[in-house]
Design a protein around this motif. Structure first.
Motif, short mmCIF file in Angstrom:
data_model
loop_
_atom_site.label_atom_id
_atom_site.label_comp_id
_atom_site.label_asym_id
_atom_site.label_seq_id
_atom_site.Cartn_x
_atom_site.Cartn_y
_atom_site.Cartn_z
N ILE A 1 15.62 46.13 19.67
CA ILE A 1 14.18 46.45 19.50
C ILE A 1 13.43 45.16 19.09
O ILE A 1 12.38 44.85 19.64
CB ILE A 1 13.97 47.56 18.43
CG1 ILE A 1 14.51 48.90 18.95
CG2 ILE A 1 12.49 47.69 18.05
CD1 ILE A 1 14.64 49.98 17.88
N GLY A 2 14.02 44.42 18.12
CA GLY A 2 13.40 43.18 17.65
C GLY A 2 13.22 42.15 18.76
O GLY A 2 12.15 41.55 18.89
N ILE A 3 14.27 41.96 19.57
CA ILE A 3 14.20 40.98 20.67
C ILE A 3 13.19 41.43 21.72
O ILE A 3 12.43 40.61 22.26
CB ILE A 3 15.61 40.77 21.29
CG1 ILE A 3 16.55 40.09 20.29
CG2 ILE A 3 15.52 39.95 22.59
CD1 ILE A 3 16.16 38.67 19.89
N PHE A 4 13.13 42.75 21.98
CA PHE A 4 12.14 43.28 22.92
C PHE A 4 10.72 42.98 22.41
O PHE A 4 9.85 42.55 23.18
CB PHE A 4 12.33 44.79 23.12
CG PHE A 4 11.25 45.42 23.95
CD1 PHE A 4 11.20 45.21 25.32
CD2 PHE A 4 10.27 46.21 23.37
CE1 PHE A 4 10.19 45.77 26.09
CE2 PHE A 4 9.26 46.78 24.14
CZ PHE A 4 9.22 46.56 25.50
N LEU A 5 10.50 43.16 21.10
CA LEU A 5 9.18 42.88 20.51
C LEU A 5 8.86 41.38 20.53
O LEU A 5 7.70 40.99 20.76
CB LEU A 5 9.09 43.44 19.09
CG LEU A 5 9.06 44.96 18.99
CD1 LEU A 5 9.10 45.41 17.53
CD2 LEU A 5 7.81 45.54 19.67
N TRP A 6 9.87 40.51 20.32
CA TRP A 6 9.66 39.06 20.45
C TRP A 6 9.24 38.72 21.88
O TRP A 6 8.38 37.86 22.10
CB TRP A 6 10.95 38.28 20.14
CG TRP A 6 11.18 37.95 18.69
CD1 TRP A 6 12.27 38.26 17.95
CD2 TRP A 6 10.30 37.22 17.82
NE1 TRP A 6 12.12 37.78 16.67
CE2 TRP A 6 10.93 37.13 16.57
CE3 TRP A 6 9.03 36.64 17.98
CZ2 TRP A 6 10.35 36.48 15.48
CZ3 TRP A 6 8.45 35.99 16.89
CH2 TRP A 6 9.10 35.92 15.67
N PHE A 7 9.88 39.38 22.85
CA PHE A 7 9.58 39.18 24.27
C PHE A 7 8.12 39.58 24.56
O PHE A 7 7.37 38.82 25.20
CB PHE A 7 10.57 40.03 25.09
CG PHE A 7 10.40 39.96 26.57
CD1 PHE A 7 10.73 38.81 27.28
CD2 PHE A 7 9.92 41.05 27.28
CE1 PHE A 7 10.59 38.76 28.67
CE2 PHE A 7 9.76 41.01 28.66
CZ PHE A 7 10.09 39.86 29.35
N VAL A 8 7.72 40.76 24.04
CA VAL A 8 6.33 41.24 24.20
C VAL A 8 5.36 40.27 23.53
O VAL A 8 4.33 39.90 24.10
CB VAL A 8 6.18 42.67 23.59
CG1 VAL A 8 4.71 43.09 23.53
CG2 VAL A 8 6.99 43.68 24.40
N TYR A 9 5.73 39.82 22.31
CA TYR A 9 4.90 38.86 21.57
C TYR A 9 4.73 37.57 22.37
O TYR A 9 3.62 37.02 22.46
CB TYR A 9 5.55 38.58 20.21
CG TYR A 9 4.82 37.57 19.35
CD1 TYR A 9 3.64 37.92 18.69
CD2 TYR A 9 5.31 36.27 19.20
CE1 TYR A 9 2.98 36.99 17.91
CE2 TYR A 9 4.65 35.34 18.40
CZ TYR A 9 3.48 35.70 17.76
OH TYR A 9 2.81 34.80 16.99
#
Lengths: 84, 84
Positions: free
Chosen positions: B45-53
């Motif tokens: 979830i964290g890496i997905f949010l970093w990707f979105v960011y």
């Protein structure tokens, strides 16, 4: 605080605290067979370098997030070496 | 390229490729008992949010590093759910 910053902070929190349940599980079970030594070696070196990079570019969020992550991943790495 | 940038790039390379040996080990052994489901859920979830960011702030290194990491960590997460 804007939406972008909030998404970045949630992302950083998730990736930082994610290693807590793995560290606790490994401390409790003392079983590390399914954990990859290469993964924890490379990841811990990488997080240490991110921490150093944070100090060099004077970026406090990088220093804090990677400093905390380093504690957990190095604990898992030590347990992997100890119990392998 | 200055020393700081090189350290940052080496750090990013280490943390990105570190999940390859874990993914390969898990694909090969089909054993996931010692892997923490909470860790891989939170981390993915964290890496997905970093990707979105990365997309939101238009930062190509963030998009590339987290996009690649996301492939490996989501593979490990799917295997953990499948073989738990």
């Amino acid at each position: 605080m804007d939406t972008f910053t909030i998404i970045g902070l949630v992302a950083a929190t998730c990736t930082t605290i994610s290693f807590v349940p793995q560290a606790l599980r490994t401390i409790k079970t003392k079983h590390t067979k399914d954990l990859s030594l290469a993964m924890y070696s490379l990841f811990t070196i990488g997080i240490f370098l991110w921490f150093v990079y944070g100090i060099l570019v004077k970026d406090l969020p990088l220093i804090i997030a990677n400093g905390i992550t380093l504690l957990f991943t190095s604990t898992i790495l030590i347990l992997k070496i100890k119990y392998k």
